[in-house]
Design an enzyme around this catalytic site. Structure first.
Site, mmCIF file in Angstrom:
data_model
loop_
_atom_site.group_PDB
_atom_site.id
_atom_site.type_symbol
_atom_site.label_atom_id
_atom_site.label_comp_id
_atom_site.label_asym_id
_atom_site.label_seq_id
_atom_site.Cartn_x
_atom_site.Cartn_y
_atom_site.Cartn_z
ATOM 1 N N GLU A 21 0.870 -1.186 0.000
ATOM 2 C CA GLU A 21 0.000 0.000 0.000
ATOM 3 C C GLU A 21 0.903 1.231 0.000
ATOM 4 O O GLU A 21 2.113 1.111 0.233
ATOM 5 C CB GLU A 21 -0.902 -0.025 1.244
ATOM 6 C CG GLU A 21 -1.855 -1.211 1.228
ATOM 7 C CD GLU A 21 -2.845 -1.227 2.403
ATOM 8 O OE1 GLU A 21 -2.766 -0.348 3.291
ATOM 9 O OE2 GLU A 21 -3.690 -2.132 2.403
ATOM 10 N N PRO A 22 0.333 2.429 -0.212
ATOM 11 C CA PRO A 22 1.201 3.612 -0.225
ATOM 12 C C PRO A 22 2.020 3.734 1.064
ATOM 13 O O PRO A 22 3.166 4.159 1.037
ATOM 14 C CB PRO A 22 0.205 4.768 -0.363
ATOM 15 C CG PRO A 22 -0.969 4.167 -1.067
ATOM 16 C CD PRO A 22 -1.054 2.745 -0.587
ATOM 17 N N GLY A 23 1.455 3.312 2.194
ATOM 18 C CA GLY A 23 2.145 3.486 3.480
ATOM 19 C C GLY A 23 2.949 2.283 3.930
ATOM 20 O O GLY A 23 3.505 2.298 5.033
ATOM 21 N N GLU B 92 9.910 -8.385 -3.734
ATOM 22 C CA GLU B 92 9.765 -9.624 -2.933
ATOM 23 C C GLU B 92 10.570 -9.550 -1.639
ATOM 24 O O GLU B 92 11.057 -10.567 -1.140
ATOM 25 C CB GLU B 92 10.196 -10.883 -3.708
ATOM 26 C CG GLU B 92 9.717 -10.990 -5.122
ATOM 27 C CD GLU B 92 8.301 -11.493 -5.291
ATOM 28 O OE1 GLU B 92 7.783 -12.118 -4.354
ATOM 29 O OE2 GLU B 92 7.712 -11.229 -6.345
HETATM 30 C C1 LIG Z 1 8.781 -2.061 -9.592
HETATM 31 C C2 LIG Z 1 8.120 -2.615 -8.360
HETATM 32 C C3 LIG Z 1 7.174 -3.614 -8.492
HETATM 33 C C4 LIG Z 1 6.521 -4.103 -7.352
HETATM 34 N N1 LIG Z 1 5.531 -5.057 -7.495
HETATM 35 C C5 LIG Z 1 4.779 -5.413 -6.418
HETATM 36 C C6 LIG Z 1 3.657 -6.290 -6.569
HETATM 37 O O1 LIG Z 1 3.388 -6.821 -7.656
HETATM 38 N N2 LIG Z 1 2.866 -6.524 -5.494
HETATM 39 C C7 LIG Z 1 3.130 -5.985 -4.269
HETATM 40 O O2 LIG Z 1 2.387 -6.238 -3.328
HETATM 41 N N3 LIG Z 1 4.211 -5.168 -4.092
HETATM 42 C C8 LIG Z 1 5.035 -4.870 -5.136
HETATM 43 N N4 LIG Z 1 6.114 -4.028 -4.974
HETATM 44 C C9 LIG Z 1 6.362 -3.446 -3.665
HETATM 45 C C10 LIG Z 1 7.593 -4.012 -2.990
HETATM 46 O O3 LIG Z 1 7.329 -5.308 -2.528
HETATM 47 C C11 LIG Z 1 7.974 -3.034 -1.862
HETATM 48 O O4 LIG Z 1 8.419 -1.847 -2.465
HETATM 49 C C12 LIG Z 1 9.041 -3.624 -0.969
HETATM 50 O O5 LIG Z 1 8.520 -4.690 -0.213
HETATM 51 C C13 LIG Z 1 9.601 -2.543 0.001
HETATM 52 O O6 LIG Z 1 8.573 -1.866 0.638
HETATM 53 P P1 LIG Z 1 8.566 -0.258 0.687
HETATM 54 O O7 LIG Z 1 8.831 0.218 -0.679
HETATM 55 O O8 LIG Z 1 7.315 0.172 1.347
HETATM 56 O O9 LIG Z 1 9.796 0.121 1.593
HETATM 57 P P2 LIG Z 1 9.762 0.214 3.233
HETATM 58 O O10 LIG Z 1 9.116 -0.997 3.809
HETATM 59 O O11 LIG Z 1 9.197 1.529 3.596
HETATM 60 O O12 LIG Z 1 11.308 0.189 3.523
HETATM 61 C C14 LIG Z 1 12.154 1.322 3.319
HETATM 62 C C15 LIG Z 1 13.584 0.943 3.735
HETATM 63 O O13 LIG Z 1 13.613 0.579 5.129
HETATM 64 C C16 LIG Z 1 14.133 -0.740 5.285
HETATM 65 N N5 LIG Z 1 13.426 -1.409 6.389
HETATM 66 C C17 LIG Z 1 12.079 -1.566 6.528
HETATM 67 N N6 LIG Z 1 11.815 -2.235 7.664
HETATM 68 C C18 LIG Z 1 13.011 -2.516 8.256
HETATM 69 C C19 LIG Z 1 13.414 -3.205 9.437
HETATM 70 N N7 LIG Z 1 12.524 -3.780 10.280
HETATM 71 N N8 LIG Z 1 14.733 -3.274 9.731
HETATM 72 C C20 LIG Z 1 15.664 -2.725 8.894
HETATM 73 N N9 LIG Z 1 15.342 -2.071 7.750
HETATM 74 C C21 LIG Z 1 14.042 -1.977 7.434
HETATM 75 C C22 LIG Z 1 13.872 -1.422 3.943
HETATM 76 O O14 LIG Z 1 14.757 -2.520 3.754
HETATM 77 C C23 LIG Z 1 14.122 -0.277 2.985
HETATM 78 O O15 LIG Z 1 15.498 -0.130 2.773
HETATM 79 C C24 LIG Z 1 6.835 -3.584 -6.074
HETATM 80 C C25 LIG Z 1 7.819 -2.591 -5.964
HETATM 81 C C26 LIG Z 1 8.464 -2.119 -7.075
HETATM 82 C C27 LIG Z 1 9.493 -1.023 -6.932
#
Ligand SMILES: Cc1cc2nc3c(=O)[nH]c(=O)nc-3n(C[C@H](O)[C@H](O)[C@H](O)COP(=O)(O)OP(=O)(O)OC[C@H]3O[C@@H](n4cnc5c(N)ncnc54)[C@H](O)[C@@H]3O)c2cc1C
Length: 401
Positions: A131-133, A379
């Site tokens: 989700e966005p958040g 993933e």
């Molecule tokens: C091109 C693309 C395609 C995608 N396709 C899909 C899809 O088909 N379906 C779907 O559901 N999602 C999809 N995603 C989403 C993707 O799974 C998420 O972007 C990913 O899981 C990271 O989540 P976030 O972007 O919210 O980053 P955040 O969770 O906000 O993380 C930001 C940073 O903080 C770090 N971090 C977070 N929590 C912790 C922790 N506990 N300890 C240490 N570090 C931490 C992360 O490693 C990262 O470096 C896609 C993303 C992209 C870019």
């Protein structure tokens, strides 16, 4: 590739499938990939070709019209396809995860309804947790399903759906508090809904909008979208597996095989980067000899090839573990982590070998350089993989003192 990334012990059928896919990649994908990518154009002709090869049904059981192949066969095909163009493997991947979730967790009716058409490539899957958040923290999902007679009404905003526009079946994870008393752990009050829709953008079904494609730095051609649910009505028989509260586990199971697939993509992109680098290094001359004859460049090639080999071996190990029926979260996490990091490093080294030309859009390495970072995130990020690996290690090596 003549020498690197070989896999011992493949059956004749596996070898035949792989050689067909490799041939398709060399003839139908590599020659057009960079041009299509620069135009951000959906590779319809390639997708039609993959349909004909039966790749959308590779792991779907034969009784549902698929090829009934193993995760290993699938991962090796993905490696070949990503070597040609990573976006094409993205088109297959979410489809494969949804088909896998249906096979493992769907009701008999759901399997019969979806899997034969998924095997033919007529129903195409996307999956939606983010989700966005939130992305990493799936337990924080805010989208909600509320029971309304024989249906559920879904409301909320989803983000980053790979194939969000082109798919016609989306597995959507939402919170569904009904039947789960207050205080239930968040991951026990989540449900996966099977949402059918028209492909395309705008209001694709009453209460369901796919706003448009997200503009990305790489991974172009394949569409990535948001998904907005506003009172989206879904009948109870489209709850995956027929019971609420199991969605988190179903999705995590899907993502676990998805991780092997992302590792395979990393292997494929790294192999291509190596191929491009080793070729260019023998063509480009500086100081009176091919740059491949400078030891610094030879060392780079040696490091790149070693990384290609190591990542391939770990990916194959993770796939075989799952195929043997064992838990593979540790191996899949390690393979995904290592293969995506190595991929980024091999691509960067190949880029450096290309000198200034690597910065030109005429050279394929420019595209790979923009594609590799996606594998660090999708993933589950590196940090999330390390959390999974660390937790599992502490279970395995529990101090008994
Ligand atoms: C091109 C693309 C395609 C995608 N396709 C899909 C899809 O088909 N379906 C779907 O559901 N999602 C999809 N995603 C989403 C993707 O799974 C998420 O972007 C990913 O899981 C990271 O989540 P976030 O972007 O919210 O980053 P955040 O969770 O906000 O993380 C930001 C940073 O903080 C770090 N971090 C977070 N929590 C912790 C922790 N506990 N300890 C240490 N570090 C931490 C992360 O490693 C990262 O470096 C896609 C993303 C992209 C870019």
């Amino acid at each position: 590739m003549a020498r690197l990334a070989q896999t011992a012990g493949l059956t004749d059928v596996q070898q035949e499938i792989l050689s067909t896919v490799r041939d398709f990649v060399d003839k139908e994908i590599i020659p057009v990939a960079t041009e299509l990518e620069h135009r951000d154009e959906y590779p319809q002709q390639i997708v039609d070709g993959l349909k004909e090869l039966g790749l959308f049904g590779l792991m779907i059981p034969e009784e549902y019209g698929g090829l009934g192949e193993s995760l290993l066969t699938y991962a090796l095909c993905v490696e070949e396809i990503a070597r040609g163009w990573m976006s094409v493997s993205g088109i297959i991947n979410t489809h494969f995860i949804v088909a896998y979730m249906l096979k493992q967790h769907g009701t008999q009716e759901q399997r019969e309804h979806f899997l034969p058409r998924m095997a033919a490539g007529d129903v195409r899957g996307a999956f939606s947790m983010s989700e966005p958040g939130l992305g990493s923290d799936v337990s924080a999902i805010t989208s909600k399903a509320v029971k309304d007679g024989d249906d559920y009404l879904l409301t909320g905003q989803k983000m980053w759906l790979t194939n969000g526009g082109t798919s016609n079946l989306v597995a959507v994870l939402v919170r569904s508090d009904e039947g789960h008393p207050e205080g239930t752990a968040p991951h026990k009050s989540m449900t996966t809904f099977l949402v059918e829709k028209e492909p395309g953008f705008g209001e694709v079904r009453p209460g369901l909008t796919i706003p448009g494609k997200i503009d990305k730095m790489g991974y172009k051609g394949v569409d990535t979208t948001e998904l907005i649910m506003d009172g989206l009505r879904i009948p109870v028989d489209r709850v995956l597996g027929g019971a609420t509260g199991r969605g988190f586990y179903q999705m995590m199971d899907g993502v676990e095989v998805g991780r092997v697939n992302v590792a395979a993509r990393g292997c494929g992109v790294a192999q291509r980067a190596f191929e491009l680098g080793v070729r260019y290094a023998q063509q480009r001359h500086t100081f009176g000899k091919p740059i491949a004859q400078h030891q610094a460049i030879q060392f780079k090639l040696a490091e790149m090839a070693t990384k290609v080999e190591a990542a391939h071996a770990m990916m194959v190990n993770a796939a075989r573990k799952k195929d043997s029926g064992e838990r593979n979260d540790l191996e899949a996490g390690m393979a995904k982590y290592l293969a995506s990091e190595y991929c980024k490093e091999v691509v960067e080294d190949s880029f450096r070998i290309h000198g200034g030309y690597g910065f030109s859009k005429e050279y394929e390495i420019e595209r790979l350089y923009r594609e590799a970072p996606m594998l660090l995130i999708g993933e589950g990020t590196a940090e999330i993989q390390k959390m999974i690996i660390g937790r599992r290690l502490l279970e395995e090596y529990r101090f008994q003192g």
